[in-house]
Structure formats: structure tokens, C-alpha cells
Design a protein around this motif. Structure first.
Motif, PDB file in Angstrom:
ATOM      1  N   PRO A  93      -4.398  23.215   1.178  1.00 41.38           N
ATOM      2  CA  PRO A  93      -5.428  23.193   0.128  1.00 41.38           C
ATOM      3  C   PRO A  93      -6.089  24.556  -0.059  1.00 41.38           C
ATOM      4  O   PRO A  93      -6.158  25.369   0.870  1.00 41.38           O
ATOM      5  CB  PRO A  93      -6.435  22.175   0.674  1.00 41.38           C
ATOM      6  CG  PRO A  93      -6.307  22.294   2.162  1.00 41.38           C
ATOM      7  CD  PRO A  93      -4.840  22.522   2.412  1.00 41.38           C
ATOM      8  N   LYS A  94      -6.592  24.764  -1.258  1.00 38.02           N
ATOM      9  CA  LYS A  94      -7.412  25.949  -1.509  1.00 38.02           C
ATOM     10  C   LYS A  94      -8.766  25.803  -0.819  1.00 38.02           C
ATOM     11  O   LYS A  94      -9.329  26.773  -0.318  1.00 38.02           O
ATOM     12  CB  LYS A  94      -7.637  26.122  -3.016  1.00 38.02           C
ATOM     13  CG  LYS A  94      -6.395  26.472  -3.812  1.00 38.02           C
ATOM     14  CD  LYS A  94      -6.747  26.602  -5.283  1.00 38.02           C
ATOM     15  CE  LYS A  94      -5.517  26.956  -6.111  1.00 38.02           C
ATOM     16  NZ  LYS A  94      -5.854  27.030  -7.563  1.00 38.02           N
ATOM     17  N   VAL A  95      -9.283  24.569  -0.843  1.00 39.83           N
ATOM     18  CA  VAL A  95     -10.589  24.290  -0.250  1.00 39.83           C
ATOM     19  C   VAL A  95     -10.466  23.017   0.598  1.00 39.83           C
ATOM     20  O   VAL A  95      -9.975  21.994   0.110  1.00 39.83           O
ATOM     21  CB  VAL A  95     -11.676  24.095  -1.327  1.00 39.83           C
ATOM     22  CG1 VAL A  95     -13.033  23.824  -0.685  1.00 39.83           C
ATOM     23  CG2 VAL A  95     -11.763  25.328  -2.233  1.00 39.83           C
ATOM     24  N   LEU A  96     -10.908  23.109   1.843  1.00 41.29           N
ATOM     25  CA  LEU A  96     -10.915  21.957   2.746  1.00 41.29           C
ATOM     26  C   LEU A  96     -12.322  21.384   2.804  1.00 41.29           C
ATOM     27  O   LEU A  96     -13.290  22.095   3.099  1.00 41.29           O
ATOM     28  CB  LEU A  96     -10.474  22.387   4.154  1.00 41.29           C
ATOM     29  CG  LEU A  96     -10.501  21.309   5.249  1.00 41.29           C
ATOM     30  CD1 LEU A  96      -9.507  20.196   4.928  1.00 41.29           C
ATOM     31  CD2 LEU A  96     -10.202  21.929   6.613  1.00 41.29           C
ATOM     32  N   LEU A  97     -12.454  20.086   2.508  1.00 46.05           N
ATOM     33  CA  LEU A  97     -13.745  19.409   2.485  1.00 46.05           C
ATOM     34  C   LEU A  97     -13.810  18.413   3.634  1.00 46.05           C
ATOM     35  O   LEU A  97     -12.876  17.633   3.831  1.00 46.05           O
ATOM     36  CB  LEU A  97     -13.943  18.684   1.150  1.00 46.05           C
ATOM     37  CG  LEU A  97     -13.769  19.541  -0.109  1.00 46.05           C
ATOM     38  CD1 LEU A  97     -13.860  18.673  -1.358  1.00 46.05           C
ATOM     39  CD2 LEU A  97     -14.797  20.658  -0.166  1.00 46.05           C
ATOM     40  N   LEU A  98     -14.909  18.428   4.376  1.00 49.27           N
ATOM     41  CA  LEU A  98     -15.050  17.552   5.531  1.00 49.27           C
ATOM     42  C   LEU A  98     -16.387  16.831   5.451  1.00 49.27           C
ATOM     43  O   LEU A  98     -17.449  17.467   5.442  1.00 49.27           O
ATOM     44  CB  LEU A  98     -14.965  18.365   6.829  1.00 49.27           C
ATOM     45  CG  LEU A  98     -13.684  19.196   7.004  1.00 49.27           C
ATOM     46  CD1 LEU A  98     -14.005  20.682   6.836  1.00 49.27           C
ATOM     47  CD2 LEU A  98     -13.048  18.960   8.364  1.00 49.27           C
ATOM     48  N   ASP A  99     -16.332  15.505   5.380  1.00 49.51           N
ATOM     49  CA  ASP A  99     -17.539  14.688   5.238  1.00 49.51           C
ATOM     50  C   ASP A  99     -17.856  14.005   6.569  1.00 49.51           C
ATOM     51  O   ASP A  99     -17.325  12.934   6.871  1.00 49.51           O
ATOM     52  CB  ASP A  99     -17.340  13.642   4.141  1.00 49.51           C
ATOM     53  CG  ASP A  99     -18.621  12.860   3.849  1.00 49.51           C
ATOM     54  OD1 ASP A  99     -19.693  13.255   4.363  1.00 49.51           O
ATOM     55  OD2 ASP A  99     -18.546  11.856   3.120  1.00 49.51           O
ATOM     56  N   GLU A 100     -18.692  14.636   7.382  1.00 46.86           N
ATOM     57  CA  GLU A 100     -19.104  14.119   8.690  1.00 46.86           C
ATOM     58  C   GLU A 100     -17.912  13.579   9.478  1.00 46.86           C
ATOM     59  O   GLU A 100     -17.921  12.427   9.937  1.00 46.86           O
ATOM     60  CB  GLU A 100     -20.177  13.038   8.521  1.00 46.86           C
ATOM     61  CG  GLU A 100     -21.358  13.538   7.705  1.00 46.86           C
ATOM     62  CD  GLU A 100     -22.667  12.852   8.056  1.00 46.86           C
ATOM     63  OE1 GLU A 100     -22.922  12.634   9.252  1.00 46.86           O
ATOM     64  OE2 GLU A 100     -23.432  12.554   7.133  1.00 46.86           O
ATOM     65  N   PRO A 101     -16.853  14.385   9.669  1.00 48.59           N
ATOM     66  CA  PRO A 101     -15.623  13.861  10.269  1.00 48.59           C
ATOM     67  C   PRO A 101     -15.735  13.516  11.748  1.00 48.59           C
ATOM     68  O   PRO A 101     -14.855  12.854  12.292  1.00 48.59           O
ATOM     69  CB  PRO A 101     -14.634  15.014  10.069  1.00 48.59           C
ATOM     70  CG  PRO A 101     -15.485  16.237  10.061  1.00 48.59           C
ATOM     71  CD  PRO A 101     -16.749  15.821   9.363  1.00 48.59           C
ATOM     72  N   LEU A 102     -16.821  13.960  12.410  1.00 48.97           N
ATOM     73  CA  LEU A 102     -16.946  13.717  13.845  1.00 48.97           C
ATOM     74  C   LEU A 102     -17.986  12.659  14.193  1.00 48.97           C
ATOM     75  O   LEU A 102     -18.203  12.360  15.361  1.00 48.97           O
ATOM     76  CB  LEU A 102     -17.313  15.034  14.563  1.00 48.97           C
ATOM     77  CG  LEU A 102     -16.384  16.220  14.312  1.00 48.97           C
ATOM     78  CD1 LEU A 102     -16.866  17.429  15.096  1.00 48.97           C
ATOM     79  CD2 LEU A 102     -14.949  15.893  14.669  1.00 48.97           C
TER      80      LEU A 102
END
Length: 362
Positions: free
Chosen positions: A152-161
């Protein structure tokens, strides 16, 4: 590497305005954290960047390209969700390969990329397992592999932990940061955990009620918060209300009960009420030049191993404050002690309507 520019982004849900004019510039290859309490709008902002929702107004740019109304698959983003969202009927291999199959890549190329991602995340040998056969940490790695394999150009992480235990969170947040730097991907990470944001981000933005309260590097935000909300929200803090007795440049002395506390001043005026915020984990029980003192009566001491959590009521004051002292000796309840903090760890602000009330509700 991709630069992300957000201009005056607004979003309503019914009559409730979730985002109220967000402006951000996220640099190419940067690990950027969006931090805030529940309901501040951080996940909505991430979903708008991903293309899962459409803003009411404003603009989202990837480099010079306007992606505001493009579909997620047209933006070149990949997202890791809070619950990882793995397909339960698919193996690890099939989950990781899913996005590549949607792109209709040749089978040989898919296999090459999947093998690369599995090796990168330490998942070799687990290709044929199903999600229910994996630990939480392994599932999280599969979700990351699935996101990274599509480059991806941009990696998005929504509270993954957030669904992992504390020990595993500490380990994996370091792994995520290391991977992001090795791959050079622009990453945007949403969390409500301020310690996590400080540890993992190059820069961060603190959201409150749909607006950016403050942004900067972790060091800037922690050491010299410009806003009262930031000062209270970031770090182990305690705060008290007092009256400003003296202002000298960027320093102010504030009367808190019987204590005259020296602090870094942020727009306070002599004779007016102020909120004093203490970085409560930076205190000692010994005086030293450059430290300010606050004396009080211990109500509840708690041994925490590396430090002692001491709840005390400052002399002449009614509210209980909390401090963390490194000494091993636990002061008994009812005893009087004096804690000393570096002046740079004590900040005073004008009383701001709503901030203290919000904090106490949290």
C-alpha cells in the motif's frame, strides 16, 4: 512513499458533528499517530482517509492527487482493524493472498508475495492453519501480512493491539514500528493509549471533540504541552486549582492550599485562578535546585514494585492528588511528606471551561 494532506475535513452523523475542520499534513514515510479519548473522532477520521466513509466537506490528498471521493481500492491504502477481521473459513495463506486475488495477479506472483509477507511477519509454517488455531499475536501478524502484501501507499491501523494482553502489546508495537521503518511506508495509527502513541510515532495529533487539540513530536507533546487538555491527558499526571501569586516571564508561582508551587506558565495572570498540572511520575522525596515542592498528608500509599503510588491531600487543599515516587519505603497513611518535582515538569494554565469536567467524567 506518500504524503497525506487533509484540509478542513468535516463529517456529521445525523445532527452530531463528529469532525469539525481537521487540517493535517502527514509526511512521506512518517509513522503518524492519531490519539484521543473515546468519542473524539479518531476512527471516523481514519475511515475517511481509507475511503470507507465520505466527508461532508473538505479534501484528502495523497501527494498531489485528490482522493476524497475515490473508492478504497483506488487509493492504494490497506487497513488493519481493531478485531483484525480475518476470514474464519480461510487459511492463513488464503487470508494473506485475498487482496492479491482481488487484483487478479498471476498465481506465481501471488505466491511469491504471500511467501515474502509470511516470512516478514514470522508466519512460515502456519500457512494451512485457520484463524481459530492461532494465538492473538499470530492473528494480529496475519492481519498485518494481509495489509502489507498489497504494497500500500498508506498503511492504516485502527487500534490493532487493543485486544492483546499488555505484555504482547509491548512486544508487537515495537515490531510494527520496525517493520514500518524497514519498508518505508507512510503509516497512520489510531489509538486511545497515550503511552502507545508516544512510543511508536514520529509525530502525533491529539483529538478532542472532533478537533485537533495539539500536534507535534512525542517529545514536544509530553515535555511542553501548550494546552491544558494535552497536559492532563498525556503522561501520568495530577492537577490542582490555585491562584497565581507571581508571574516572571515563562514562570509562575501558584498558591495551591498552603503550598506555593513554581511552574512553567502558559498564559496565566497574577491574581487569577489557574490549573497546575504535575507530571506525577517525575517527583522525588529529596530537595534539589530546580525543583519545586508540594507538601501534603498521605491518604493511600500503594507499593508498585519500581515505584510507590502515593495519594495525598496537599496542606490547606481539599482534593487528593497522586504522585509516583521511586523510593522503596512506603510512607504510612496519615503521615506528612513533601514531594519535589523539576519546575519543567509542572505547568500552569488558565482555567478552561469543560476540560476538568471532561477529565473527571473519563
Amino acid at each position: 512513499m506518500t504524503q497525506v494532506i487533509i484540509r478542513d475535513l468535516r463529517k456529521k452523523l445525523g445532527k452530531n458533528e463528529i469532525l469539525k475542520g481537521i487540517n493535517l499534513e502527514i509526511r512521506s514515510g512518517e509513522f503518524f499517530a492519531i490519539l484521543g479519548p473515546s468519542g473524539s473522532g479518531k476512527t471516523t477520521l481514519l475511515r475517511l482517509i481509507a475511503g470507507f466513509e465520505v466527508p461532508d466537506s473538505g479534501q484528502i490528498l495523497f501527494d498531489d492527487k485528490d482522493v476524497t471521493y475515490l473508492r478504497p481500492d483506488e487509493r492504494g491504502v490497506a487497513m488493519v482493524f481493531q478485531n483484525w477481521a480475518l476470514w474464519p473459513h480461510m487459511t492463513v495463506y488464503e487470508n494473506v493472498a485475498y487482496g492479491l486475488k482481488i487484483k487478479k495477479l498471476p498465481k506465481e506472483e501471488i505466491d511469491k508475495k504471500v511467501r515474502w509477507a509470511l516470512e516478514l511477519l514470522g508466519l512460515e509454517g502456519m500457512e494451512n492453519r485457520y484463524p481459530h488455531q492461532l494465538s492473538g499475536g499470530q492473528q494480529q501478524r496475519v492481519a498485518l501480512a494481509r495489509a502489507l502484501v498489497v504494497e500500500p501507499k498508506v498503511l492504516l491501523l485502527d487500534e490493532p493491539l487493543s485486544n492483546l494482553d499488555a505484555r504482547l502489546r509491548l512486544k508487537l508495537r515495537g515490531e510494527i514500528r520496525k517493520l514500518q521503518k524497514e519498508l518505508g511506508i507512510t503509516a497512520i495509527y489510531v489509538t486511545h493509549d497515550q503511552e502507545e502513541a508516544l512510543a511508536i510515532a514520529d509525530r502525533l495529533a491529539l483529538l478532542r471533540n472532533g478537533r485537533i487539540e495539539e500536534s507535534g513530536t512525542p517529545e514536544e507533546i509530553y515535555q511542553n504541552p501548550k494546552k491544558l487538555f494535552t497536559a492532563i491527558f498525556i503522561g501520568k499526571t495530577s492537577y490542582a486549582k490555585g491562584v497565581v501569586e507571581e508571574v516572571d516571564g515563562d514562570k509562575a508561582k501558584v498558591r495551591v492550599g498552603e503550598n506555593l508551587v513554581e511552574s512553567v506558565a502558559h498564559g496565566v495572570n497574577k491574581g487569577e485562578e489557574a490549573i497546575v498540572v504535575f507530571k506525577a511520575d517525575m517527583c522525588k522525596l529529596t530537595p534539589k535546585q530546580g525543583r519545586t515542592a508540594i507538601r501534603g498528608r498521605v491518604t493511600v500509599p500503594m507499593y508498585m514494585g519500581a515505584f510507590v503510588e502515593v495519594r495525598m491531600v496537599p496542606l490547606g487543599y481539599k482534593k487528593e492528588l497522586t504522585f509516583y515516587i521511586p523510593e522503596q519505603e512506603v510512607p504510612p497513611p496519615g503521615s506528612e511528606i513533601t514531594v519535589y518535582l523539576p519546575v519543567k515538569a509542572v505547568h500552569s494554565y488558565p482555567v478552561e471551561e469543560g476540560v476538568i469536567e471532561e477529565e473527571e467524567e473519563e
